[in-house]
Design an enzyme around this catalytic site. Structure first.
Site, PDB file in Angstrom:
ATOM      1  N   LYS A 105       0.620  -1.580   0.166  1.00  0.00           N
ATOM      2  CA  LYS A 105       0.136   0.037   0.043  1.00  0.00           C
ATOM      3  C   LYS A 105       0.578   1.205  -0.071  1.00  0.00           C
ATOM      4  CE  LYS A 105      -4.254   1.367   2.099  1.00  0.00           C
ATOM      5  NZ  LYS A 105      -5.643   1.716   3.096  1.00  0.00           N
ATOM      6  N   GLU A 154       9.215  -6.198   4.647  1.00  0.00           N
ATOM      7  CA  GLU A 154       9.515  -7.760   4.506  1.00  0.00           C
ATOM      8  C   GLU A 154       9.122  -7.175   2.731  1.00  0.00           C
ATOM      9  OE1 GLU A 154       7.176  -7.773   8.224  1.00  0.00           O
ATOM     10  OE2 GLU A 154       7.394  -6.776   6.636  1.00  0.00           O
ATOM     11  N   GLY A 167      -5.667  -2.802   3.861  1.00  0.00           N
ATOM     12  CA  GLY A 167      -4.939  -3.952   3.219  1.00  0.00           C
ATOM     13  C   GLY A 167      -6.229  -5.944   2.970  1.00  0.00           C
ATOM     14  N   ARG A 168      -6.721  -6.168   4.918  1.00  0.00           N
ATOM     15  CA  ARG A 168      -7.116  -7.236   4.516  1.00  0.00           C
ATOM     16  C   ARG A 168      -8.546  -7.004   4.038  1.00  0.00           C
ATOM     17  NH1 ARG A 168      -7.112  -3.994   9.029  1.00  0.00           N
ATOM     18  NH2 ARG A 168      -8.450  -3.720  10.364  1.00  0.00           N
ATOM     19  N   GLU A 181      -7.232  -8.706  13.393  1.00  0.00           N
ATOM     20  CA  GLU A 181      -6.927  -7.621  13.327  1.00  0.00           C
ATOM     21  C   GLU A 181      -7.812  -5.927  12.769  1.00  0.00           C
ATOM     22  OE1 GLU A 181      -3.229  -6.695  10.550  1.00  0.00           O
ATOM     23  OE2 GLU A 181      -4.220  -5.949   9.351  1.00  0.00           O
ATOM     24  N   HIS A 193      -6.990 -35.857  13.470  1.00  0.00           N
ATOM     25  CA  HIS A 193      -5.976 -36.759  14.307  1.00  0.00           C
ATOM     26  C   HIS A 193      -5.242 -35.906  14.071  1.00  0.00           C
ATOM     27  CE1 HIS A 193      -7.700 -40.357  11.510  1.00  0.00           C
ATOM     28  NE2 HIS A 193      -7.686 -38.818  10.666  1.00  0.00           N
ATOM     29  N   LYS A 247       7.148  -3.030  14.395  1.00  0.00           N
ATOM     30  CA  LYS A 247       7.428  -3.144  13.097  1.00  0.00           C
ATOM     31  C   LYS A 247       8.684  -2.264  13.776  1.00  0.00           C
ATOM     32  CE  LYS A 247       5.490  -2.671  10.517  1.00  0.00           C
ATOM     33  NZ  LYS A 247       4.042  -2.323   9.224  1.00  0.00           N
TER      34      LYS A 247
END
Length: 500
Positions: A190, A196, A244-245, A329, A360, A469
């Site tokens: 964005k 990253e 963003g999400r 978030e 399992h 961050k």
């Protein structure tokens, strides 16, 4: 006193009653507590409320202004109060509001989507065989989920790979299998200030040896173009009125369109738009609001601190991870819109996995552990693979787990006794198509928004991710031996790391 206190008498009245007892007292319960929206069917009959409790929940929703809140969302009003923004993800996929702000957003998104389609067709006609999508959080999880869920077993043209983690091993393993001469990269950020994405983007640029096959998606297109010398025609915009999400429907979905084809990407948007039309037509009678009210019942009335999502279709294995970000978030807040401390609890911990594998591993705790974890089960009625016997077995396990958790089973041997009373909601998709997946994801988006209104919090900011961050950036010089950390524990950890 908070608004949910009125529900406590209902919880007391219903305490200890299993789903079988509730069904016995209301023979039509299984039908009455089901909803269908296009290809998505949902059944809430194994939740621990009855008609009276549900009426009380709906009353709280009406009094809490849910209907008006949804109109504010769709019309592009400032619902992201702390950042002073609209949240117009619905305008990315449909034109359901007469408000000028929403209509302008829809038209803007449509123009960019047309550009995106042209880029998809250019890449499909080129020598490129592989796409590497670089992003993190909302720039990764949504595209990764949809591309994985809807891709053909043998891709017709383009194979899409994803790199998100700053850990260099992720890039190394992905690139080791690819030919740089036949690979293109899509960098999604964005702000184009995400550590990253910038570091992984640098790896890609050096590996490709040229910037001619690098594309970018950003709300800061000039910065994106400058950072990697990307030609403007290969940069797609996104906007600050989409979080963003909530952004996979925008140009952030470029990797999706490359993975499944642009026409199928449009069908994904159509499925989400159908859920939008459903919720705005009558919010209080909608599937997302029912899901939100159920979440409030389990969290604020019954006190359950976790929620599980179990997908009985391997293609949806990434859905729990996607929903972790969307839900936690958005709703992981302890401060109201007015800046006061929230009264009561907000989001539980969301987690999950794909059946039958999870049966399992951790289902032992779900059946016989001391904590009750409400679940969403997601199944797909019609399979696309040729292995029908496997699909029948998969569906039988899906139905059996929901029934066993709800009803339990008594035994003279306490080790073989199942308490039951473990609530779940069942979602069944007619088939896993772009339309059904789009509708399901939009359902969860709207449920999150409804919960945020009931809790009085902002579903669209994420200040909680910032401190770590910032500290990470401050510690870079210390890791390089150029500075000293202030925190004594961090000092000891740095000494241990640097000693090796």
């Amino acid at each position: 006193m908070n608004r949910f206190d009125a529900l406590v008498p209902h919880a007391t009245r219903l305490a200890g009653r299993k789903a079988t007892e509730l069904s016995a007292s209301a023979p039509a319960r299984a039908t009455a507590l089901s909803l269908r929206v296009g290809p998505v069917y949902a059944n809430f009959a194994r939740q621990g409320y009855d008609a009276q409790a549900l009426d009380a929940l709906e009353r709280i929703g009406r009094e809490g202004g849910l209907e008006q809140a949804f109109h504010r969302l769709f019309d592009g009003e400032t619902v992201n109060i702390t950042e002073g923004r609209a949240a117009l993800h619905t305008a990315l996929r449909g034109n359901l509001s007469k408000a000028a702000t929403a209509r302008e957003a829809f038209e803007t998104a449509a123009q960019v989507r047309q550009r995106m389609g042209e880029l998809v067709r250019q890449l499909e006609a080129s020598e490129v065989t592989d796409i590497v999508s670089v992003g993190i959080g909302g720039s990764d999880l949504g595209p990764r989920l949809v591309a994985d869920a809807l891709r053909d077993p043998v891709p017709a043209k383009l194979r899409v790979h994803f790199i998100s983690n700053v850990d260099g091993a992720a890039a190394q393993r992905t690139l080791a299998t690819l030919d740089p001469a036949k690979t293109a990269a899509v960098l999604i950020s964005k702000t184009f200030g995400t550590q990253e994405t910038l570091l992984n983007g640098k790896i890609l640029a050096e590996w490709l040896g040229s910037n001619e096959r690098i594309y970018a998606v950003s709300a800061n297109p000039e910065r994106a173009a400058k950072a990697f010398q990307i030609a403007p025609e290969r940069v797609l915009p996104m906007w600050d009125w989409v979080g963003g999400r909530y952004s996979l429907w925008s140009s952030v979905g470029f990797p999706i369109a490359l993975a499944i084809g642009f026409d199928r990407f449009q069908r994904l948007l159509d499925g989400a738009a159908a859920m939008d039309a459903h919720v705005i037509a009558d919010p209080m009678a909608s599937l997302p609001v029912r899901h939100a009210l159920t979440a409030v019942w389990n969290r604020n009335v019954l006190g359950h601190a976790a929620h599980g999502v179990m997908t009985y279709d391997q293609r949806l294995a990434l859905l729990p991870a996607y929903l972790q970000q969307l839900v936690m978030e958005s709703l992981g807040k302890s401060t109201t819109l007015e800046g006061a401390e929230v009264q009561g609890e907000t989001v539980p911990v969301w987690w999950g996995g794909a059946g039958t594998d999870v049966q399992h591993s951790f289902f032992q705790a779900l059946h016989q552990g001391t904590q009750i974890v409400p679940l969403d089960f997601v199944g797909v009625v019609r399979n696309d693979d040729p292995y029908s016997e496997n699909h029948v077995a998969l569906m039988s396990n899906l139905l059996a787990q929901s029934e066993a958790l709800a009803n339990g089973q008594s035994s003279d041997d306490p080790h073989r006794s199942y308490a039951g009373g473990r609530p779940s909601t069942m979602f069944l998709l007619d088939a896993l198509t772009p339309e059904s997946l789009g509708a399901l994801i939009a359902m969860y988006e709207h449920s999150v928004y409804a919960q945020s209104i009931l809790w009085g919090i902002n579903a669209f900011d994420q200040f909680g991710v910032e401190l770590g961050k910032q500290l990470a950036n401050n510690l870079l010089p210390a890791l390089k031996g150029e500075a000293q950390a202030e925190d004594p524990v961090t000092q000891a950890l740095l000494a241990e790391i640097r000693s090796r």
